[in-house]
Design a protein around this motif. Structure first.
Motif: not given
Length: 83
Positions: A61-83
């Protein structure tokens, strides 16, 4: 053929969706037939992986600026949860 797939070039970012989750990858090659090579997999002009097994097919699927931001935000949240 999806318009955004028509405009893809080598090095563009796309999301690869599989049963294991979603990853962000670069386009490796666009074939003369309009197929897209990403992460060693070949996708047709509709964004579906070209292989026989329908149960494990991936799609892009297309990686638009909005979807990229959402994806990176989810990665950050998941990393914080795992700490």
């Amino acid at each position: 053929m999806s318009n955004w797939i028509n405009n893809l070039k080598k090095g563009d970012l796309v999301f690869v969706h599989s049963q294991l989750g979603t990853s962000l990858k670069k386009v490796e090659k666009i074939t003369p037939a309009g197929n897209v090579k990403v992460g060693g997999m070949i996708f047709n002009q509709y964004g579906e992986e070209r292989k026989a097994d329908i149960w494990t097919k991936c799609r892009i699927s297309e990686a638009t600026p909005e979807t990229l931001k959402n994806f990176r935000d989810r990665l950050t949240i998941n990393k914080a949860k795992n700490l």
